[in-house]
Motif scaffolding. Sequence first.
Motif, PDB file in Angstrom:
ATOM      1  N   LEU A 142       0.843  -1.187   0.000  1.00 38.53           N
ATOM      2  CA  LEU A 142       0.000   0.000   0.000  1.00 38.53           C
ATOM      3  C   LEU A 142       0.882   1.240   0.000  1.00 38.53           C
ATOM      4  O   LEU A 142       1.684   1.445   0.928  1.00 38.53           O
ATOM      5  N   VAL A 143       0.751   2.050  -1.020  1.00 38.19           N
ATOM      6  CA  VAL A 143       1.488   3.308  -1.122  1.00 38.19           C
ATOM      7  C   VAL A 143       0.542   4.442  -0.755  1.00 38.19           C
ATOM      8  O   VAL A 143      -0.600   4.490  -1.218  1.00 38.19           O
ATOM      9  N   ARG A 144       1.032   5.343   0.058  1.00 37.42           N
ATOM     10  CA  ARG A 144       0.229   6.490   0.487  1.00 37.42           C
ATOM     11  C   ARG A 144       0.775   7.781  -0.123  1.00 37.42           C
ATOM     12  O   ARG A 144       1.988   7.979  -0.169  1.00 37.42           O
ATOM     13  N   VAL A 145      -0.116   8.632  -0.556  1.00 38.16           N
ATOM     14  CA  VAL A 145       0.267   9.949  -1.050  1.00 38.16           C
ATOM     15  C   VAL A 145       0.570  10.841   0.145  1.00 38.16           C
ATOM     16  O   VAL A 145      -0.300  11.088   0.983  1.00 38.16           O
ATOM     17  N   ALA A 146       1.808  11.295   0.227  1.00 36.68           N
ATOM     18  CA  ALA A 146       2.215  12.169   1.332  1.00 36.68           C
ATOM     19  C   ALA A 146       2.081  13.640   0.975  1.00 36.68           C
ATOM     20  O   ALA A 146       1.963  14.486   1.864  1.00 36.68           O
ATOM     21  N   ASP A 147       2.127  13.950  -0.305  1.00 40.59           N
ATOM     22  CA  ASP A 147       2.044  15.349  -0.746  1.00 40.59           C
ATOM     23  C   ASP A 147       1.121  15.444  -1.955  1.00 40.59           C
ATOM     24  O   ASP A 147       1.568  15.371  -3.097  1.00 40.59           O
ATOM     25  N   PRO A 148      -0.186  15.601  -1.727  1.00 40.32           N
ATOM     26  CA  PRO A 148      -1.140  15.675  -2.841  1.00 40.32           C
ATOM     27  C   PRO A 148      -1.007  16.952  -3.662  1.00 40.32           C
ATOM     28  O   PRO A 148      -1.644  17.080  -4.709  1.00 40.32           O
ATOM     29  N   ALA A 149      -0.165  17.904  -3.192  1.00 39.15           N
ATOM     30  CA  ALA A 149       0.017  19.160  -3.915  1.00 39.15           C
ATOM     31  C   ALA A 149       1.192  19.107  -4.884  1.00 39.15           C
ATOM     32  O   ALA A 149       1.504  20.105  -5.520  1.00 39.15           O
ATOM     33  N   PHE A 150       1.835  17.938  -5.010  1.00 39.50           N
ATOM     34  CA  PHE A 150       2.961  17.824  -5.932  1.00 39.50           C
ATOM     35  C   PHE A 150       2.502  17.101  -7.194  1.00 39.50           C
ATOM     36  O   PHE A 150       1.756  16.119  -7.126  1.00 39.50           O
ATOM     37  N   PRO A 151       2.946  17.549  -8.393  1.00 39.72           N
ATOM     38  CA  PRO A 151       2.421  17.005  -9.656  1.00 39.72           C
ATOM     39  C   PRO A 151       2.554  15.496  -9.822  1.00 39.72           C
ATOM     40  O   PRO A 151       1.738  14.888 -10.514  1.00 39.72           O
ATOM     41  N   ALA A 152       3.550  14.877  -9.200  1.00 38.57           N
ATOM     42  CA  ALA A 152       3.727  13.435  -9.363  1.00 38.57           C
ATOM     43  C   ALA A 152       2.660  12.624  -8.635  1.00 38.57           C
ATOM     44  O   ALA A 152       2.641  11.393  -8.739  1.00 38.57           O
ATOM     45  N   THR A 153       1.776  13.300  -7.906  1.00 38.95           N
ATOM     46  CA  THR A 153       0.696  12.600  -7.202  1.00 38.95           C
ATOM     47  C   THR A 153      -0.682  12.944  -7.737  1.00 38.95           C
ATOM     48  O   THR A 153      -1.673  12.356  -7.294  1.00 38.95           O
ATOM     49  N   PHE A 154      -0.775  13.874  -8.674  1.00 36.95           N
ATOM     50  CA  PHE A 154      -2.092  14.384  -9.086  1.00 36.95           C
ATOM     51  C   PHE A 154      -3.016  13.286  -9.600  1.00 36.95           C
ATOM     52  O   PHE A 154      -4.234  13.348  -9.406  1.00 36.95           O
ATOM     53  N   LEU A 156      -2.796  10.042  -8.818  1.00 33.49           N
ATOM     54  CA  LEU A 156      -2.770   8.881  -7.938  1.00 33.49           C
ATOM     55  C   LEU A 156      -3.891   8.958  -6.906  1.00 33.49           C
ATOM     56  O   LEU A 156      -4.222  10.043  -6.417  1.00 33.49           O
ATOM     57  N   PRO A 157      -4.449   7.798  -6.549  1.00 32.07           N
ATOM     58  CA  PRO A 157      -5.392   7.794  -5.417  1.00 32.07           C
ATOM     59  C   PRO A 157      -4.639   8.043  -4.119  1.00 32.07           C
ATOM     60  O   PRO A 157      -3.418   7.872  -4.050  1.00 32.07           O
ATOM     61  N   ALA A 158      -5.367   8.411  -3.095  1.00 27.76           N
ATOM     62  CA  ALA A 158      -4.725   8.659  -1.788  1.00 27.76           C
ATOM     63  C   ALA A 158      -4.031   7.417  -1.272  1.00 27.76           C
ATOM     64  O   ALA A 158      -2.992   7.498  -0.612  1.00 27.76           O
ATOM     65  N   ARG A 159      -4.594   6.248  -1.572  1.00 29.30           N
ATOM     66  CA  ARG A 159      -3.974   4.968  -1.262  1.00 29.30           C
ATOM     67  C   ARG A 159      -3.890   4.166  -2.553  1.00 29.30           C
ATOM     68  O   ARG A 159      -4.899   3.953  -3.228  1.00 29.30           O
ATOM     69  N   TRP A 160      -2.699   3.729  -2.872  1.00 28.63           N
ATOM     70  CA  TRP A 160      -2.413   3.127  -4.177  1.00 28.63           C
ATOM     71  C   TRP A 160      -1.816   1.746  -3.950  1.00 28.63           C
ATOM     72  O   TRP A 160      -0.796   1.603  -3.260  1.00 28.63           O
ATOM     73  N   THR A 161      -2.418   0.715  -4.527  1.00 21.70           N
ATOM     74  CA  THR A 161      -1.876  -0.634  -4.445  1.00 21.70           C
ATOM     75  C   THR A 161      -0.885  -0.832  -5.575  1.00 21.70           C
ATOM     76  O   THR A 161      -1.229  -0.676  -6.752  1.00 21.70           O
ATOM     77  N   ARG A 178      11.345  16.762   0.513  1.00 18.51           N
ATOM     78  CA  ARG A 178       9.890  16.763   0.684  1.00 18.51           C
ATOM     79  C   ARG A 178       9.336  15.431   0.185  1.00 18.51           C
ATOM     80  O   ARG A 178       9.386  15.128  -1.010  1.00 18.51           O
ATOM     81  N   THR A 179       8.802  14.634   1.087  1.00 18.88           N
ATOM     82  CA  THR A 179       8.288  13.316   0.733  1.00 18.88           C
ATOM     83  C   THR A 179       7.021  13.443  -0.100  1.00 18.88           C
ATOM     84  O   THR A 179       6.105  14.194   0.248  1.00 18.88           O
ATOM     85  N   VAL A 180       6.970  12.680  -1.177  1.00 16.62           N
ATOM     86  CA  VAL A 180       5.829  12.678  -2.092  1.00 16.62           C
ATOM     87  C   VAL A 180       4.978  11.427  -1.887  1.00 16.62           C
ATOM     88  O   VAL A 180       3.757  11.495  -1.817  1.00 16.62           O
ATOM     89  N   LEU A 181       5.640  10.265  -1.795  1.00 17.37           N
ATOM     90  CA  LEU A 181       4.961   8.994  -1.567  1.00 17.37           C
ATOM     91  C   LEU A 181       5.682   8.242  -0.454  1.00 17.37           C
ATOM     92  O   LEU A 181       6.905   8.330  -0.327  1.00 17.37           O
ATOM     93  N   SER A 182       4.910   7.483   0.320  1.00 17.10           N
ATOM     94  CA  SER A 182       5.502   6.588   1.308  1.00 17.10           C
ATOM     95  C   SER A 182       4.820   5.230   1.180  1.00 17.10           C
ATOM     96  O   SER A 182       3.686   5.137   0.692  1.00 17.10           O
ATOM     97  N   VAL A 183       5.515   4.184   1.628  1.00 18.38           N
ATOM     98  CA  VAL A 183       4.941   2.843   1.583  1.00 18.38           C
ATOM     99  C   VAL A 183       4.644   2.380   3.004  1.00 18.38           C
ATOM    100  O   VAL A 183       5.423   2.643   3.932  1.00 18.38           O
ATOM    101  N   ASP A 184       3.514   1.720   3.162  1.00 23.05           N
ATOM    102  CA  ASP A 184       3.080   1.224   4.464  1.00 23.05           C
ATOM    103  C   ASP A 184       3.672  -0.173   4.658  1.00 23.05           C
ATOM    104  O   ASP A 184       3.244  -1.138   4.012  1.00 23.05           O
TER     105      ASP A 184
END
Length: 263
Positions: A142-154, A156-161, A178-184
């Motif tokens: 499960l990947v989580r969006v840490a920074d929804p304001a950065f273009p590399a996340t636009f 992506l869902p808030a939680r991404w498998t 500045r972290t963009v994505l993190s993994v759980d």
Amino acid sequence: MKTLFAALVLWWLLAAVPAAADDQFRVLVVAVPNRYHHDYTVVAQPRLEQLARQHGFDLDWTWNTSPFDGELSSYDAIVLLNTPGDELRAAQRTALEDYVRAGGGVVAVHRALIFNPPGDWPWFERMIGRTFRIHPMVQTALVRVADPAFPATFALPARWTWSDEWYEFGPPLVDGLRTVLSVDERSYDPTRIWPGQVARGMGADHPVAWYHAFDGGRVFVTAVGHPPAAYDDATYLAHLYGGIWWAATGRGIDADAGADAGD
């Protein structure tokens, strides 16, 4: 008449396709095959070239490091696609440093985050921002969006498998990452690794994509992108393009957030 008709059809087709990018920006993709990352290239090249046509930017592709022997200033961003800094010779390393100090953008993808031997080029390791330690076997997580304001996340869902090699890193080498994505790590087994190796995970704070301003330039880093099939995945390509767009232009983030990241 047939000749005239064919000429008109050709003119219409050419007119319907944007110019090689309308000179929006220019990107160099450096994809040097290596032992563990080579089969991705046949998928990645056509997909990234398609992205260039879709978004209207110029893209040059190279399988070696020879462009670093020439002039790099015409590029707004350089993508190190599974290409680590140890592929560059001494003069080529200087060329990359000069390029970044002149305001160039860099996108480092997956294998580009690993430098061997560690400590041989401290500047490059600081540019990446963290030192690679190890990774477990490919697993779905499960990947989580840490920074929804950065273009590399636009896109992506808030939680991404996603399934990948979940790189582990040491502490930050520079301030301002500045972290963009993190993994759980609760969603996979960080200890699942080959016999004779040990991986323990990073705990609750496990970044897998980040960006920062560095030495005059902009740097976007993503550890995501090991499976060749990733380059057939629209969500992953949107993630990658968002990072490329920002690295090339500095656009797409809030002014307050971008003040420290080269916007």
